[in-house]
Design a protein around this motif. Sequence first.
Motif, PDB file in Angstrom:
ATOM      1  N   GLN A  22       0.831  -1.216   0.000  1.00  0.00           N
ATOM      2  CA  GLN A  22       0.000   0.000   0.000  1.00  0.00           C
ATOM      3  C   GLN A  22       0.855   1.252   0.000  1.00  0.00           C
ATOM      4  O   GLN A  22       0.473   2.264  -0.556  1.00  0.00           O
ATOM      5  CB  GLN A  22      -0.900   0.016   1.248  1.00  0.00           C
ATOM      6  N   ARG A  23       1.979   1.186   0.696  1.00  0.00           N
ATOM      7  CA  ARG A  23       2.937   2.292   0.815  1.00  0.00           C
ATOM      8  C   ARG A  23       2.325   3.540   1.460  1.00  0.00           C
ATOM      9  O   ARG A  23       2.728   4.670   1.172  1.00  0.00           O
ATOM     10  CB  ARG A  23       3.593   2.608  -0.535  1.00  0.00           C
ATOM     11  N   GLY A  24       1.353   3.331   2.340  1.00  0.00           N
ATOM     12  CA  GLY A  24       0.863   4.427   3.170  1.00  0.00           C
ATOM     13  C   GLY A  24       1.697   4.481   4.447  1.00  0.00           C
ATOM     14  O   GLY A  24       2.724   3.802   4.558  1.00  0.00           O
ATOM     15  N   TYR A  25       1.260   5.274   5.418  1.00  0.00           N
ATOM     16  CA  TYR A  25       1.994   5.336   6.682  1.00  0.00           C
ATOM     17  C   TYR A  25       1.677   4.117   7.530  1.00  0.00           C
ATOM     18  O   TYR A  25       0.533   3.728   7.694  1.00  0.00           O
ATOM     19  CB  TYR A  25       1.638   6.611   7.462  1.00  0.00           C
ATOM     20  N   ILE A 506       8.316  17.506  -3.770  1.00  0.00           N
ATOM     21  CA  ILE A 506       7.856  18.747  -4.391  1.00  0.00           C
ATOM     22  C   ILE A 506       7.207  19.654  -3.345  1.00  0.00           C
ATOM     23  O   ILE A 506       6.321  19.225  -2.602  1.00  0.00           O
ATOM     24  CB  ILE A 506       6.858  18.437  -5.519  1.00  0.00           C
ATOM     25  N   VAL A 512       7.518  17.752   6.681  1.00  0.00           N
ATOM     26  CA  VAL A 512       8.232  16.678   5.984  1.00  0.00           C
ATOM     27  C   VAL A 512       9.425  17.313   5.283  1.00  0.00           C
ATOM     28  O   VAL A 512       9.306  18.424   4.737  1.00  0.00           O
ATOM     29  CB  VAL A 512       7.316  15.954   4.966  1.00  0.00           C
ATOM     30  N   SER A 521       7.072   3.117   2.776  1.00  0.00           N
ATOM     31  CA  SER A 521       6.418   4.046   1.858  1.00  0.00           C
ATOM     32  C   SER A 521       7.433   4.677   0.907  1.00  0.00           C
ATOM     33  O   SER A 521       7.281   4.582  -0.306  1.00  0.00           O
ATOM     34  CB  SER A 521       5.692   5.126   2.655  1.00  0.00           C
TER      35      SER A 521
ATOM     36  N   ALA B 174       0.047   6.383  -3.825  1.00  0.00           N
ATOM     37  CA  ALA B 174      -0.379   6.106  -2.456  1.00  0.00           C
ATOM     38  C   ALA B 174      -0.622   7.427  -1.743  1.00  0.00           C
ATOM     39  O   ALA B 174      -0.073   8.463  -2.134  1.00  0.00           O
ATOM     40  CB  ALA B 174       0.697   5.309  -1.718  1.00  0.00           C
ATOM     41  N   VAL B 175      -1.446   7.365  -0.729  1.00  0.00           N
ATOM     42  CA  VAL B 175      -1.588   8.513   0.174  1.00  0.00           C
ATOM     43  C   VAL B 175      -0.990   8.108   1.510  1.00  0.00           C
ATOM     44  O   VAL B 175      -1.322   7.050   2.049  1.00  0.00           O
ATOM     45  CB  VAL B 175      -3.068   8.930   0.335  1.00  0.00           C
ATOM     46  N   TRP B 176      -0.081   8.922   1.969  1.00  0.00           N
ATOM     47  CA  TRP B 176       0.647   8.641   3.212  1.00  0.00           C
ATOM     48  C   TRP B 176       0.145   9.633   4.251  1.00  0.00           C
ATOM     49  O   TRP B 176       0.249  10.840   4.055  1.00  0.00           O
ATOM     50  CB  TRP B 176       2.130   8.813   2.915  1.00  0.00           C
ATOM     51  N   GLU B 177      -0.414   9.118   5.306  1.00  0.00           N
ATOM     52  CA  GLU B 177      -1.025  10.003   6.305  1.00  0.00           C
ATOM     53  C   GLU B 177      -0.495   9.624   7.670  1.00  0.00           C
ATOM     54  O   GLU B 177      -0.819   8.562   8.201  1.00  0.00           O
ATOM     55  CB  GLU B 177      -2.560   9.847   6.242  1.00  0.00           C
ATOM     56  N   LYS B 178       0.339  10.505   8.210  1.00  0.00           N
ATOM     57  CA  LYS B 178       1.005  10.187   9.472  1.00  0.00           C
ATOM     58  C   LYS B 178       0.386  11.014  10.590  1.00  0.00           C
ATOM     59  O   LYS B 178       0.413  12.249  10.568  1.00  0.00           O
ATOM     60  CB  LYS B 178       2.497  10.513   9.357  1.00  0.00           C
ATOM     61  N   LEU B 186       0.193  14.687   8.989  1.00  0.00           N
ATOM     62  CA  LEU B 186       0.955  14.987   7.778  1.00  0.00           C
ATOM     63  C   LEU B 186       0.384  14.108   6.670  1.00  0.00           C
ATOM     64  O   LEU B 186       0.245  12.895   6.851  1.00  0.00           O
ATOM     65  CB  LEU B 186       2.429  14.648   7.986  1.00  0.00           C
ATOM     66  N   MET B 188       0.657  13.150   2.534  1.00  0.00           N
ATOM     67  CA  MET B 188       1.375  13.297   1.271  1.00  0.00           C
ATOM     68  C   MET B 188       0.799  12.351   0.224  1.00  0.00           C
ATOM     69  O   MET B 188       0.440  11.221   0.530  1.00  0.00           O
ATOM     70  CB  MET B 188       2.863  12.966   1.444  1.00  0.00           C
ATOM     71  N   HIS B 554       2.646  17.387  -0.700  1.00  0.00           N
ATOM     72  CA  HIS B 554       1.549  17.462   0.264  1.00  0.00           C
ATOM     73  C   HIS B 554       0.218  17.559  -0.448  1.00  0.00           C
ATOM     74  O   HIS B 554       0.116  18.200  -1.494  1.00  0.00           O
ATOM     75  CB  HIS B 554       1.729  18.678   1.180  1.00  0.00           C
TER      76      HIS B 554
END
Lengths: 555, 555
Positions: A22-25, A506, A512, A521, B174-178, B186, B188, B554
């Motif tokens: 999935q490469r999410g957090y 970007i 971050v 991720s 992917a959406v990374w949500e920490k 956060l 991304m 982001h």
Amino acid sequence: MPHPMFDKHRATLDAAVHAIHQRGYWSPYAESPSPRAYGDGADSAGKQAFDALLGQQFALEQPGQRGWLGGERSPYGATLEVSYPLCDMQTLLEAAQTAMAGWQDIGPDGRAGVCLEMLDRLNRHSFTLAHAVMMTTGQGWMMAFQAGGPHAQDRGLEAVAYGWREQSTIPAEAVWEKPQGKNPPLVMKKHFQIVGRGVAVVVGCGTFPTWNTYPGLFAALVTGNPVIIKPHSNAILPAALTVRVLREVLREQGLDPNLVSLFLGETRTDTQALVTHPAVASVDFTGSSVFGNWLLSNCRQARVYAELAGVNTVVIDSTDSYKAMLRNLAFTLSLYSGQMCTTTQAILVPADGIRTEDGPKSYDEVCADLAKAISGFLSKPEVAHAVLGAIQSADTLARIEDANAGRFGSVILPSQKLDNPDYPQAEVRTPVLLSCDATDDAAYMEERFGPISFVVKVANRADLPTLTERIVRTHGALTVGLYSSDPAMTDAVTAATVRSRVALSINLTGGVFVNQSAAYSDYHGTGGNPAANASYSNSAFVADRFCVVQRRYHL
Amino acid sequence: MPHPMFDKHRATLDAAVHAIHQRGYWSPYAESPSPRAYGDGADSAGKQAFDALLGQQFALEQPGQRGWLGGERSPYGATLEVSYPLCDMQTLLEAAQTAMAGWQDIGPDGRAGVCLEMLDRLNRHSFTLAHAVMMTTGQGWMMAFQAGGPHAQDRGLEAVAYGWREQSTIPAEAVWEKPQGKNPPLVMKKHFQIVGRGVAVVVGCGTFPTWNTYPGLFAALVTGNPVIIKPHSNAILPAALTVRVLREVLREQGLDPNLVSLFLGETRTDTQALVTHPAVASVDFTGSSVFGNWLLSNCRQARVYAELAGVNTVVIDSTDSYKAMLRNLAFTLSLYSGQMCTTTQAILVPADGIRTEDGPKSYDEVCADLAKAISGFLSKPEVAHAVLGAIQSADTLARIEDANAGRFGSVILPSQKLDNPDYPQAEVRTPVLLSCDATDDAAYMEERFGPISFVVKVANRADLPTLTERIVRTHGALTVGLYSSDPAMTDAVTAATVRSRVALSINLTGGVFVNQSAAYSDYHGTGGNPAANASYSNSAFVADRFCVVQRRYHL
């Protein structure tokens, strides 16, 4: 019968495999050094455990010990005086090979389970490890805890997840039945056995002795190989603690502890003898391009996974958050005094300046404002010391002097020596910011490891993507950043980074930073430019660490 | 939107991925050259298409053509006189790089779909390819059809399945949500782009110009790379036909045909210039250890996948099917006159003989009975010609002469020259069987490519496993066979082959032979001994042929 450690950690392993898809957090290891996460008193217990190591012999009960060796010099000026087992290379290699058979026998599931138990145990030692990392590398406390503890463990688990996944797709046995028209089919039973390639050597670095060691360590272990860790001579303690924990887990599991050992060389020749030994099947290395390229040229018997020098670049084209951009960059350049392999060195700015939400800013204004942002950010001593840490090596100190003296470019902001009240002998330096012209390749197109960066004046804005591509292709990079509010420029830099195979961040203006990568991720390195021939982690990082040996017979 | 070719071939791809997980029997390409499988008239149409090529220029419309080159000499003595485009290396490389962008754009699914279309199309050309393989390599007709056609296509599809599977586990985004405690998380957005490493060169061999070329060819293609095929100078036609079919499919799909091209060198220096070119990211090679090791030493810019020489071994300890064993071995030694990289060279027999269902057989009896089995099997000329084919190279003919003259060991059965009525100039040779002592390493522990094998007298039965292990570790092997009715010996030889990383076939007495490997089920090579550093196919064969380049910002 499933291995008990596989059963115990199955849920975490499944979640890790899910995470890399999935490469999410995600992380099973708390990054906050809080009592809520680690229990009351974990902090002080860890500190006490660390203090108890100082001035002592660090016993590991490894075979072939012929003395003690130590002598780490703390960048904080603290006294360590720990000595470690000096063991005969041949004895360690043979012991590692002997240990391989039992490790083989428990299979991929058993190995993954035991690796997760090791990581779990390392996690419980995070405070002790953090003090060891901090005192040997010069990292600030929070980074030493996070990068040295849970984040390193995450990268280890990530490698286990990749390694286990690759192995899990290979059936242990199969029946092959080929029709033969009117005749009875040909029927064969086949067995497929996963076999590690042989002894893995992991050569540690002086700045991230766990974070850069755990991926190779656990990738090699889970795929069936014994591991010998050869730590950096100034960051032995974090490696020794790791080896002790791993040997303890192996012993508890009824496995041969010599599967993992610590090798110290008295000279570089000792290390060279180890990595070129016929029994050594892989070498993981993080460090200088000089030694890395030596390894690639000379370890012909082994697969070498190398992370080397690079010139990380940030392109500033335009922004609608000028101040936030400067703050973000100031933190990136200051964090651990720029001693991260991911820290930006070259900041490309068009000669005729950039567009911002406050109107245009000239090249000189960008230089001055970035200098001001760095100075401002570091103006509070407690912030400065927490973020900067201390300078790890004498070479870096000398490079900072050279930079301050204007030897690499015009000084925009000189590096300052700060006094750390807690560690009066700590070598603390603020970043030095230089300016130079894009045509002055010799200045900025060589890695200047440490808190040294260049604001590079680029004649034409249109050259930003091509110059970025050339830097990455020629000198390598782990990170590229871009600030732009122009979709065409964003597309052009994106295409340039795809062609030169480097990760792009970007418009980072918040919490971050371009020099940070998150396990499960963010890939650390693409393996496709001169800064690294491998990535943390992907299939290629694990798939060639084992063979499949089959046997077949008629049923 | 899914690529139309992906949709068209999805079921086959899914079945192939299922097959590599199950490793049972499966194939979408019929191995029988029958009208039922290939349609009425396919045989004669293929032959006509082949005949129409003879004496002609084989146009490929490649860029940079500066002449024509040919000169293949048929082992059957047939006249080929086909000439092929001689193209400028730099032009082909640049055209390949240009073609890469569009290939990149259709993504892993599109590439897998187009690769399957290519394989499908190659399958329809199986008869023409078979004639080309037969006439350039000297293979018998049935082997030329099966190994040159459907079995080669199977190995190509297998590589596609591995390559696609590896890529399919990488999400495009992917959406990374920490979480940040009480603060907003956060967040991304991340994009992950799969990028081929660069131009792949596949260096073909003279004996299996499709079977040993398709794995590297399709592994490189599916992972996003352009491919330049450098065929063996005596087996250009099968490669040229393949390139023509692939370019035709690319054109039909609106893709740049220069993604796949044929490169002919006038001298070895031309090949060396190609494989060491900075644009070349991988080299697949099958052939001599001399050139293979040259590639490994000199192509430092590329990943080299090499299949080299080896000493394949069969251990005869005991059997309860003596005659069937001898028949099986006679076929193995005779098939394509032993010119397979998997053919047995060393047959280890205890000095005090073996136990059989007919009572003990002395070492000399085993030698004599095996010689008799070979002679008997080849006594019918039509069988002999169908199985033996012709000798591919003058070097092999010379080696057979040397063997016959007793230069490598005592002659048990000399090689005979046979006359093939259909091809009066064909160089047909029966196998030569030699005897030597296990201590005479210089005789049998060097690859003697061709129909030359040794019955090696081993002083002690107990030495069979250790000797096998030493041969494989030191000289490499793709195959080991064992005949034993003793479970302890079977276990010991199994352990020896696991340690030395070589595939083992046990008690083959029927229609399966040690020198045959079936795609999707048998790994060809383990990649873990000197005979090959890679395997057809596994994850390691595909995973390092591409990089993942990410970008993040982001949300």
